[in-house]
Structures are given as structure tokens and as C-alpha cells.
Scaffold this active site. Structure first.
Site, PDB file in Angstrom:
ATOM      1  N   SER A 865       0.823  -1.337  -0.016  1.00 61.64           N
ATOM      2  CA  SER A 865       0.201   0.089  -0.033  1.00 61.64           C
ATOM      3  C   SER A 865       0.850   1.093  -0.036  1.00 61.64           C
ATOM      4  O   SER A 865       0.125   2.301   0.154  1.00 61.64           O
ATOM      5  CB  SER A 865      -1.084  -0.155   1.051  1.00 61.64           C
ATOM      6  OG  SER A 865      -0.171  -0.187   2.288  1.00 61.64           O
ATOM      7  N   LYS A 908      -6.113   3.854   9.426  1.00 67.24           N
ATOM      8  CA  LYS A 908      -5.046   4.808   8.718  1.00 67.24           C
ATOM      9  C   LYS A 908      -5.971   6.014   8.916  1.00 67.24           C
ATOM     10  O   LYS A 908      -5.331   7.088   9.097  1.00 67.24           O
ATOM     11  CB  LYS A 908      -4.990   4.239   7.363  1.00 67.24           C
ATOM     12  CG  LYS A 908      -4.058   3.038   7.110  1.00 67.24           C
ATOM     13  CD  LYS A 908      -3.955   2.519   5.734  1.00 67.24           C
ATOM     14  CE  LYS A 908      -3.032   1.388   5.507  1.00 67.24           C
ATOM     15  NZ  LYS A 908      -2.873   0.893   4.229  1.00 67.24           N
TER      16      LYS A 908
END
Length: 963
Positions: A865, A908
Site C-alpha cells: 500500500s 489509517k
């Protein structure tokens, strides 16, 4: 001369009756030849009635042996020829003529005159010398007791060690180890290495003649003259005889020996009486040697009397031990017989049945409440086993197996269900009481309750709660059971490697037990409990099978209606059981097992949720557990926020609870110390106050003296009243001051925990601000990462190392995993393509050696990611432009620039809020995950969802970056 053993049967019993001595019993193999010789001699004596007989009572040298009667047979006709193989030995040479004799060591006991002793001679030279002397009609040798080896305790040296030491001794060394006083012994017979000795008179060694075999010069010792009519000697001898008679009353073994001795010896003179008592006693060898060396008849009698007295004491102890054991055994036998009679009487009167009937009645009584609900096939098995139980013997092993089997079968709650509560509002209230947040879990449970209410019955389901440690997965199971009004049972399968723990053992095994599910049903007493299977992602696999495969039947809704336990071997209906499993990582659960479950992910708690949990749940329970009142302490919101941000950043609240407990423990210690110091101050009056009171009293006395004396009686009376009243007033004031001080100390100062003094309670902060730059410089971009602690921001740094024609290369550091290294290579390729598209004449990547680093180099990092973040970092360096302020991004990039979805959106997002990031870039495929987040998590964020990297390029390097 002929030697004959008599009373052999009673002598064997003597071994067990006498106290333990240092005498050693010869082996059966070694004594058997001698017994055969003596039996043949006894037959010879019976065939010769003309032989005159004289008996000697002789003692065996072996340990624990008994004295035996030895009969010396003297041939009537003189001049008979002696033969080496016969026990008849010529007595022509007189014993006193032998002044030089062979020295024979005796390891265990000395040889007394008039007694016989078999010994074993292992030295071939010595044995040959004995045989030679016997052939030369000199059948005499000296028998001397061997001294103990220096530095050893004779009581603890085994016989085998002693004999081994004797065989090793030779010559002068053996001479030095012999006692001086011994016995002149006649060699009666030699059979192999066994030599039979008969004691005649006492000897004393004077000097050594030869060493191998050891030959010594001796003097013949005679008893000192004594007066037969001396009253003291008579009295001593009578006491010896009296003591022997006392022993004879208690021990029949001694009686046989003494009768044999007196029958053949005839009169008992005093020296012979002393030797007899010492020889048959159980004394050790040194005491017997002392009797042998004593030439004074009176002293010898005294020594013998001591030994015989000790023997009678041993006999008394033996009697008491035997009596105590006999009483114990007879008492137990009597109690057993009475109990058996009592059982028989009760059985005849119908007051009590036998064990098997009582067991059957107990099992039937236990089964009766659930008989109507019990399945027919189970009832049939129970009846068969009850019939089998009546036919088995109670002492057989099969009886116990059948009894345990029936015990389990009748203890299970067949068809017994608890009444469920389908009140959705009540369930909502209970779930909210126990946990804050967790909306997904609560909604799923309320859906389950609603379906059950509409159907009128509930079906078992398998729910799997997955999430990091400390988010409350196990406690949620308890709350669900309370909300549904179901029984709760928990068992952990972490590290479980044996299938038998789940499916049970076969009944044929010793110690067989049913599986955990059957044990659960027996414990809770209902057939529809809530079963929490903890740590299902940590199942082991051992030699006893795969537990994950065994759980398939247990958790499969299509199979667990007929769950078969190996021990019970009858189907059990588990379709009404609600299974709740917990796991930290869903990927660790085997796919076939995961397919049976409904997974509910618990991502963890954000800062706002942790604040509510800490304030409303953790702090309250911890304060009550520490015994602190609410008015004694106040923890500010700023302190809790600092605790969450700087100490407890993980997803769960377990570590937060530990820190709150730590704070309250320190507060409790501070309050107790403050209270103890205040009590000491109240208990001990202040020194300054005491001095002040003394000064006031002195002033009062001075003023009274200064007023003068007008009337002796009146003034004295007034002074007395004044002096007595004024001190009372002062004392009252002092007491009132003390009372006020006590009240002041009772109001303990309130403890305030704020952000400034938080480190005094929990130490220095563990975590620091993740944000390093207020505005990221050229080549640095903030990314978002998922960790086990939740989420965190991550910087990607790129710098130029070297520039030149064809120098294009990429160096990676930061402890990156294989996937992340591949992402960096992809990012480098995509960045070159985008730069070529934006600025065709820019040859930065072709001619520059780049170094890409991910900070926190000690922390392993992996995952795809960070691809878009790496591209942005490289392009920022190539374009020499910093990215937009307060921007963070995450997403996997393909070689064509497509942005693929990532995981951990909630974590996140929380990490971005913690670092005060305003703009976040997510892949478009993660829009659904972001929309499901709580409004307070999304508040104040500008989130962009992208499909291609060109959109990220515009957002990061757009014209509005200066703003």
C-alpha cells in the site's frame, strides 16, 4: 572326634528372633556340604552304640546365625586311624603342646572354647597348610578375631566388603590386623574351602614366625584362680542364670538351645557359664572379644551379665512391637467383620440395598426429570447399560467403566433448554452497559434476537469476532449470554493439539473422558448455552490428529444436530447452541473452518471511544477496586487524552486499563501515607503549643503574686480560685485547637492528575509525535500504514546520491519486506513514465542514482500500500517541488498507474487525524469502507478517492499547493 549338629530346625528360627548383629549368615550353597557331612556322621553314630558322647554348644561365625549343639564323639577304642575325609581326628597330641600355630582370621565373631565355627578359607596356600597339618596329625590352628579397618565404622560395613578385605590381607599386614587374644581351634573337618573349627582354650600371640601362610608363636592362657565358694561370684552367676531363665520365659528359641547345651555339657562351672552367655548373645564382636580376653572369672561373669541383660531388653522391645501390630491387625479385622455384619443385617431388614442396586436407583432417579425429552435411542442405550451393570461384579474393571459411562449419560441435559429473553430493548441496554461502541457486533446480536422473537425459537449460529488484543472480544461473549439469558461456557483452544479434547476418548482407554462440548453441557445444565471458543486462530496440530478438522463437525450447522462424541457414542443435538469464536488474525483460521463462521471484524477503538471507555468504565471500576472515594481524586480529561495518545496507542484498551490501575495505585499509596502522617501529628501534641501554654501559666502566677496580700485567708482563697479557673480556660482552648486540627486533618487533600504531572504516575511517554515535518520538504511524502497497534503515519524519503550519464539506479533501505521492495521497483518505473509524459526533456531518472528510505529502520515493514507514496516521493525530487501541505496517501499501484484497494481504512484514518492531516487520498475501491466509519472519525477530513495515479499527481502537485 566326631562333630554332630542337633536341633537344626529350631536353629533356623533363631536367625529371625535375635537382634541384628555383625554376624553374617553363610550361603545355602556353602553350608549344604557341611550339613550333609554332619548328617552322615549322625547316622554313623547311631550305627555305633558303643561310642561315648560329649557335646559342645558351638556358635556359627556367619552373620545372624544361631548357636548350634555340637556333639563330640570320642571313640571307645583307642588307636583308631584318623582319615582326612572323616570327622574323626586323633587326639594323641595334647593341645598344650602346640606353641606355633597357623593364624586363621575371623571376620565376624571370636571363637569361644567349647563352641564350633565354620569358616571359609579362600587362600589356597593356607588351605593346603591346614590340610597338611591335619594329615600330620597336628589338627590345631589359632583363630583370631580381625580388627576393623582404621577409620571405618564396623556397624556400617557390609559383609561382602569385609570378606573381600580379608582375602587381600597377607603376611605382616594381616598380623597387624589380628587381635592378640584368640582361641586354639581343632580342625574338625575340611570340605572344599569350608573348615570346621572347635574351640579349646585361649591363646595370646607373641611373635610372627612366617608370613605366607601366616604362622605365629602363642602362649596358652589359663583362667585366673578363683574361689568357687565366693559369694560375689556365686551371686553373679546366679543372676546370669536368672536372667537366662527370664529370657527363656519370653523366647522359646533360647529354651531349646539351653536345654540342648545343659543336656550334653552337664554341670555349669563359672567360666563355662560366662563363655556360654557371651557366645549365644546378640552382642557385637568387640564386646564378645572383650569377654574372650578377660581371664578374671568374676569380671568375665559381669561382662556376660551385661550382654544377657541387654538381650532381655531387646526381647521386651520385640514383644511390645509384636503386641502393637497384633492389636492393630485384630482391631481392623474386628471392625471389618462388624461392618460386614451390619451390612448384612441392614440388607435383611430392607434398610439398605447393595451397591449395584443403589447405583441403578441413583441413575434412574437422575434421568427421570428429562425422560420425556430424552431421545429414544439414548434411552435404549441407558437401559442396556443398566442391565449390564447388574450382571457385572463390583470388583471388575468393566463395572467401573460402565458406571462412569452411565454417570455421563444421565448427567447430560437431554432436551432441557433455558428460557431465552427476546426483548431487544433490554438486550440493547445490557450491551451498552458493558461496552462502548462496537456498533457492528451489537447490531448483529440484536438481529439474532429479533429473528428469534419472530420465529418463536432461536437457532444456533457461529459468530467469529476478529480483532487485535484488548478490544473486548471475550467480554462481548459474556455480555451476549447475559442479554440472551443463556448459560455461558468458555474454553480456549489455543495450542490445542489433541482431537480427543474436542471429540473425547474411546471408552476402552484408561482414564477416558468425553470432549469439551459434552463437559460443557454437563456443567451448564442446559442444551442451549452460549459457548465461547477462544483463540481459534491458534489451534495446534500434533500427532493425535488435526483439531481444526475435528471442529468442523462441531461448528457446522448442518452436522452438529447429530454431533457424535467418541466417549458417549450417541448423537447429541447441538443445533441450539450459540457458538462465539474469537481470533486475532482471521487469515490463520483454516478455510474450511472459516467457511462455517460469520466473521465480525472489530477494528479497535479511536481516541474518542477510548476517552469514553476510560471515563465511564475503566476509571470507575478501578477506583472502586482500589477503595478510593470519588471526592478524593480527579483525573482531568487532558491527562486521559495524553495517556491515550502518548502511552496507550494500541487498538485495544487492555494496556489503557493497566495504566489507569497504575495511576490509582500510586494515588492510594499517597493517600495512605498522608493519612498516616496526619494521625501521627494528631497523636503527638505540637511542641510550640506546649511551650505557649507553659508561658501563659507562668504569667498567671506572676500576676497573682504581684497583687499583694490583703487578707491572708481571703486572698489565698481568691488566688486558688483564679489559679484553678485560668488554667482550665487555657486547657479548654488547647483542646478546642486540637479538635479543629483533627477535623482539618480528616479532610484529606484532593489528588489532581493533570497532563503536567501525569509522568509522575506512569513515567515518561512511550510514544512521541509521529509528525516530523510541519511541511514536508522536496522528496518526502507522508504515507499511511497499518500496524498491530492500530494505524500510524509513515514518511517515504528519497534523495539523489549521484548524477551522471547513464547512472540511473535505485537503492532501498529501512528494513523493507519483499513485497515492499517490489513496490519500490514498480514505483521507480511508473515515476519515470509519468515524468517522461509531463516533462519529455527531463532525464532525471536516467542519469540519477536515487536512495529511497523509510524511517524507523529497526522496524520491519512490508505491504503493497505504499506504492503511490513512493511514486510521489520520487516525482517530488525529480520536479524539485514539495507536495501539498498536510497531505497523506495510501494505495497499491500497478505498472500502468492503476490504484488498487488497501486494508485498514479505519486505522489509517485514525492515524491521519492523530497527525493532524487534513487531506487523505484513498483508492476508489475503499469508498465503501470509509463511508461505514463513524461521523466523529471522518470529521474535518478532506478525503479524495482515486482510480489512477494521474489524479494523485494533480492533487499533490496542483496549483493550489501554496495554499
Amino acid at each position: 572326634m566326631l562333630k554332630l549338629l542337633s536341633s537344626s530346625s529350631c536353629l533356623q528360627n533363631r536367625i529371625h528372633s535375635l537382634a541384628p548383629t555383625s554376624i553374617r549368615t553363610g550361603s545355602a550353597e556353602s553350608t549344604a556340604p557341611f550339613l550333609r557331612v554332619l548328617s552322615s556322621l549322625s547316622r554313623f553314630s547311631r550305627r555305633n552304640p558303643n561310642l561315648g558322647c560329649r557335646a559342645f554348644f558351638c556358635s556359627d561365625a556367619s552373620e545372624g546365625s544361631e548357636p548350634v549343639a555340637d556333639i563330640e564323639v570320642k571313640e571307645a577304642e583307642s588307636g583308631a586311624e584318623a582319615k582326612s575325609s572323616s570327622a574323626i581326628v586323633s587326639t594323641n597330641p595334647r593341645p598344650e603342646d602346640y606353641l606355633t600355630v597357623l593364624a586363621l582370621p575371623l571376620p565376624h565373631r571370636p571363637l569361644f572354647p567349647g563352641f564350633y565355627m565354620p569358616i571359609y578359607v579362600k587362600d589356597p596356600k593356607l588351605l593346603a597348610a591346614l590340610q597338611d597339618s591335619r594329615k600330620r596329625q597336628a589338627p590345631y590352628a589359632g583363630a583370631f578375631l580381625l580388627k576393623d579397618e582404621p577409620g571405618t565404622d564396623p556397624s556400617f560395613v557390609s559383609g561382602s566388603e569385609t570378606e573381600k578385605n580379608i582375602y587381600d590381607l597377607k603376611g605382616k599386614e594381616l598380623f597387624n590386623r589380628l587381635h592378640e587374644v584368640g582361641t586354639l581351634a581343632q580342625i574338625s573337618s575340611i570340605q572344599g574351602d569350608q573348615v570346621i573349627l572347635i574351640g579349646h582354650r585361649r591363646l595370646r600371640i607373641t611373635e610372627m614366625v612366617s608370613e605366607d601362610p601366616l604362622t605365629v608363636k602363642v602362649d596358652h592362657l589359663k583362667d585366673k584362680p578363683y574361689n568357687k565358694d565366693d559369694d560375689v561370684i556365686k551371686a553373679t552367676s546366679f543372676e546370669v542364670i536368672s536372667t537366662l531363665r527370664d529370657v527363656l520365659k519370653t523366647s522359646s528359641l533360647w529354651r531349646d538351645h539351653v536345654q540342648t547345651y545343659t543336656q550334653h555339657i552337664g554341670d555349669f562351672n563359672f567360666p563355662r557359664l560366662a563363655d556360654f552367655g557371651a557366645a549365644i548373645s546378640g552382642a557385637n564382636k568387640l564386646q564378645c572379644q572383650e569377654v574372650l580376653e578377660e581371664l578374671d572369672v568374676y569380671k568375665r561373669l559381669k561382662l556376660t551379665l551385661e550382654l544377657v541383660k541387654k538381650e532381655i531388653e531387646i526381647t521386651k522391645i520385640q514383644e511390645s512391637i509384636a503386641k502393637a501390630i497384633e492389636e492393630k491387625i485384630s482391631g481392623e479385622q474386628r471392625r471389618y467383620l462388624l461392618n460386614e455384619q451390619l451390612k448384612a443385617i441392614k440388607k435383611e431388614l430392607g434398610l439398605e440395598t447393595d451397591d449395584k442396586t443403589a447405583l441403578s436407583a441413583k441413575f434412574r432417579e437422575r434421568l427421570e426429570p428429562n425422560r420425556d425429552k430424552c431421545p429414544p435411542h439414548v434411552l435404549q442405550v441407558i437401559e442396556e447399560e443398566l442391565t449390564k451393570l447388574q450382571l457385572l461384579e463390583a470388583s471388575s474393571s468393566e463395572f467401573n467403566v460402565t458406571r462412569n459411562y452411565l454417570d455421563w449419560l444421565t448427567a447430560l441435559p437431554w432436551g432441557n433448554y433455558s428460557d431465552e429473553n427476546f426483548d431487544v430493548l433490554r438486550a440493547q441496554k445490557i450491551l451498552d452497559e458493558d461496552h462502548y461502541g462496537l456498533t457492528d457486533v451489537k447490531e448483529r446480536i440484536l438481529e439474532f434476537i429479533a429473528v428469534g422473537k419472530l420465529r418463536g425459537t432461536s437457532q444456533g449460529k457461529i459468530i467469529c469476532l476478529s480483532g487485535p488484543p484488548g478490544v473486548g472480544k471475550t467480554s462481548i461473549g459474556r455480555s451476549i449470554a447475559r442479554a440472551l439469558n443463556r448459560k455461558f461456557f468458555r474454553f480456549s483452544v489455543g495450542g490445542l493439539a489433541d482431537v480427543a479434547e474436542i471429540k473425547g476418548h474411546r471408552r476402552t482407554y484408561i482414564g477416558a473422558m468425553p470432549g469439551k462440548m459434552v463437559q460443557c453441557l454437563k456443567n451448564v445444565g442446559t442444551a442451549n448455552p452460549l459457548v465461547l471458543i477462544d483463540e481459534i486462530d491458534k489451534l495446534g496440530r500434533g500427532h493425535a490428529g488435526d483439531p481444526a478438522s475435528a471442529l468442523l463437525e462441531l461448528l457446522d450447522p448442518e452436522q452438529n444436530a447429530n454431533f457424535l462424541d467418541h466417549y458417549l457414542d450417541v448423537p447429541i443435538d447441538l443445533s441450539k447452541v450459540l457458538f462465539v469464536c474469537t481470533a486475532n488474525v482471521v487469515e490463520m483460521i483454516p478455510n474450511p473452518l472459516l467457511d462455517r463462521m460469520e466473521v465480525i471484524a472489530i477494528a479497535g477503538y479511536i481516541t474518542d471511544e477510548k476517552m469514553h471507555i476510560a471515563r465511564d468504565y475503566l476509571e470507575k471500576s478501578t477506583r472502586e477496586a482500589c477503595g478510593i472515594k470519588p471526592e478524593q481524586v480527579e483525573v482531568m480529561d487532558a491527562a486521559l487524552l495524553a495517556l491515550i495518545e502518548n502511552y496507550c496507542r494500541e487498538s485495544g484498551v487492555r494496556n489503557l486499563q493497566k495504566h489507569i490501575e497504575k495511576i490509582y495505585r500510586k494515588i492510594a499509596l499517597r493517600l495512605v501515607r498522608q493519612g498516616a502522617s496526619d494521625e501521627n501529628e494528631v497523636a503527638e501534641p505540637n511542641q510550640a503549643e506546649v511551650e505557649q501554654v507553659d508561658r501563659l501559666l507562668q504569667k498567671t502566677d506572676a500576676s497573682e503574686n504581684h497583687s499583694g496580700v490583703e487578707s491572708a485567708e481571703g486572698n489565698s482563697h481568691e488566688q486558688e480560685n483564679k489559679s484553678s479557673s485560668e488554667p482550665e480556660t487555657i486547657q479548654d482552648a488547647k483542646e478546642s485547637e486540637n479538635i479543629e486540627g483533627k477535623e482539618a486533618t480528616k479532610t484529606v487533600e484532593k489528588v489532581l492528575v493533570d497532563k503536567e504531572n501525569l509522568s509522575d504516575f506512569v513515567g515518561k511517554p512511550v510514544f512521541h509525535a509521529e509528525r516530523i515535518f510541519d511541511r514536508t520538504p522536496v522528496g518526502v511524502v507522508m504515507g499511511l500504514a497499518w500496524t498491530a497497534m492500530g494505524g500510524s503515519t509513515l514518511y517515504i524519503e528519497t534523495t539523489q546520491v549521484e548524477q551522471g550519464e547513464g547512472k540511473g539506479a535505485l537503492v532501498l533501505t529501512g528494513q523493507l519486506g519483499d513485497v515492499m521492495k517490489e513496490s519500490a521497483q514498480i514505483a521507480h518505473t511508473v515515476a519515470r513514465a509519468i515524468l517522461l509524459k509531463e516533462e519529455a526533456d527531463n532525464t532525471f531518472f536516467a542519469n540519477s542514482k536515487l536512495h529511497l528510505h523509510v524511517p524507523a529502520g529497526a522496524t520491519p515493514k512490508d505491504g503493497p500500500s505504499a506504492g503511490c507514496t513512493m511514486i510521489t516521493s520520487m516525482l517530488s525530487l525529480a520536479l524539485k517541488k514539495p507536495v501539498k501541505k498536510d497531505l497523506a496517501m495510501t494505495g497499491e499501484v500497478t505498472l500502468t498507474g492503476r490504484i488498487l484497494p488497501i486494508g485498514g481504512v479505519k486505522e489509517k484514518t485514525i492515524a491521519a487525524r492523530r497527525s493532524e492531516v487534513k487531506t487523505i487520498i484513498f483508492p476508489s475501491a475503499n469508498r465503501r469502507d470509509y463511508d461505514e466509519l463513524a461521523p466523529n472519525v471522518k470529521e474535518g477530513l478532506d478525503v479524495h478517492f482515486v482510480d489512477d495515479y494521474s489524479q494523485i499527481f494533480d492533487l499533490a502537485f496542483g496549483d493550489d499547493q501554496s495554499s
